[in-house]
Enzyme design. Structure first.
Site, PDB file in Angstrom:
ATOM      1  N   CYS A  40      34.204  16.383  58.222  1.00 32.76           N
ATOM      2  CA  CYS A  40      35.562  15.924  59.064  1.00 32.76           C
ATOM      3  C   CYS A  40      35.192  15.321  60.446  1.00 32.76           C
ATOM      4  CB  CYS A  40      36.347  17.355  59.064  1.00 32.76           C
ATOM      5  SG  CYS A  40      37.957  17.025  59.330  1.00 32.76           S
ATOM      6  N   HIS A  89      36.849  18.078  53.247  1.00 28.10           N
ATOM      7  CA  HIS A  89      36.256  19.338  53.524  1.00 28.10           C
ATOM      8  C   HIS A  89      35.679  19.843  51.923  1.00 28.10           C
ATOM      9  CE1 HIS A  89      37.037  20.627  57.532  1.00 28.10           C
ATOM     10  NE2 HIS A  89      38.119  19.768  57.470  1.00 28.10           N
ATOM     11  N   GLU A 112      33.310  21.706  51.464  1.00 26.52           N
ATOM     12  CA  GLU A 112      32.898  23.455  51.468  1.00 26.52           C
ATOM     13  C   GLU A 112      34.191  24.155  50.955  1.00 26.52           C
ATOM     14  OE1 GLU A 112      33.729  21.669  54.091  1.00 26.52           O
ATOM     15  OE2 GLU A 112      35.021  23.103  55.228  1.00 26.52           O
TER      16      GLU A 112
END
Ligand code: MN
Length: 243
Positions: free
Chosen positions: A107, A210, A212
């Site tokens: 990001c 994202h 994660e």
């Protein structure tokens, strides 16, 4: 692997609360992929080489980058900036680019990576990109809210085994002009750049989504962290990390 590689994860700043912080999701994804997370607060660029002990770098999400770092005045759509973090991350990234230390940029991190390589970003895609889609989703963080096209033959497409078609989205900025040595490897249907990768560095990959926040629901996203950490072994074998 007997000793896991040390993965530096850059901290965000909460200036009002006087705190550095990192979301657990980054730490958990690095751990799940076999790395040992080390949180990196911003330090002065003159002492930054103290962080040479890390084997790889994760540039995390966060505030907008001050456009002064790519030669522009701030537009009304540019958000809050964290000046010390900007300077620290840009210098740290340039150092990792120069020395061949693997970089996974997420990001804001993808934007930092591109600026560090001499490129620039849109300060606010909502006012600067005609026909832009919704990139700040109103949905759970793991939910893939818009489509993405990965460039066939790119490193990123290989990592995702040709199987990534939708991603989550929490950004209003994006890469515009590419930094030196980078290519576009992912785009959304409105033409917004969603992924970049170095064509020469051992591993320098930036994604606008994202992963994660997605891998626990969609395991394919852990591949990105695993490939990043696997590249460290290759770099060490090639002697690139200590170059
Ligand atoms: Mn997006």
């Amino acid at each position: 692997m007997a000793v896991p590689p040390l993965i530096g994860i850059t901290c965000a700043h909460d200036i009002l609360a006087d705190r550095y912080f990192v979301a657990l999701s980054y730490v958990n994804a690095v751990s799940a992929a076999g790395g040992a997370p080390v949180l990196l607060p911003s330090i002065g660029t003159d002492t930054l080489r103290a962080y040479d002990f890390v084997d790889g770098l994760v540039l995390t999400g966060g505030n907008d980058v001050d456009p002064v770092h790519f030669g522009e005045e701030p537009l009304p759509g540019n958000g809050e900036v964290t000046p010390d973090r900007d300077v620290f991350e840009l210098e740290l990234t340039r150092w990792c680019l120069d020395t061949g230390k693997p970089i996974l940029a997420i990001c804001r991190g993808a934007q930092v990576l591109n600026i560090a390589a001499g490129g620039d970003i849109y300060q606010d895609i909502y006012t600067q990109v005609p026909g832009v889609l919704k990139h700040v989703q109103q949905a759970p963080r793991w939910y893939p809210s818009h489509g993405v096209h990965l460039e066939p033959g790119s490193r990123l497409d290989g990592i995702y085994q040709g199987g990534l078609s939708r991603v989550n989205s929490f950004h209003h900025q994006a890469v515009r002009r590419l930094g030196a040595g980078f290519k576009v490897c992912a785009t959304s249907a409105d033409g917004v750049i969603e992924g970049i990768e170095s064509t020469s560095h051992p591993f320098a990959v930036g994604v606008q989504w994202h992963p994660e926040a997605m891998w626990q629901r969609i395991p394919l996203h852990l591949n990105l962290f695993s490939a990043f950490i696997a590249s460290i072994g290759k770099c060490k074998a090639a002697g690139a990390v200590d170059a």
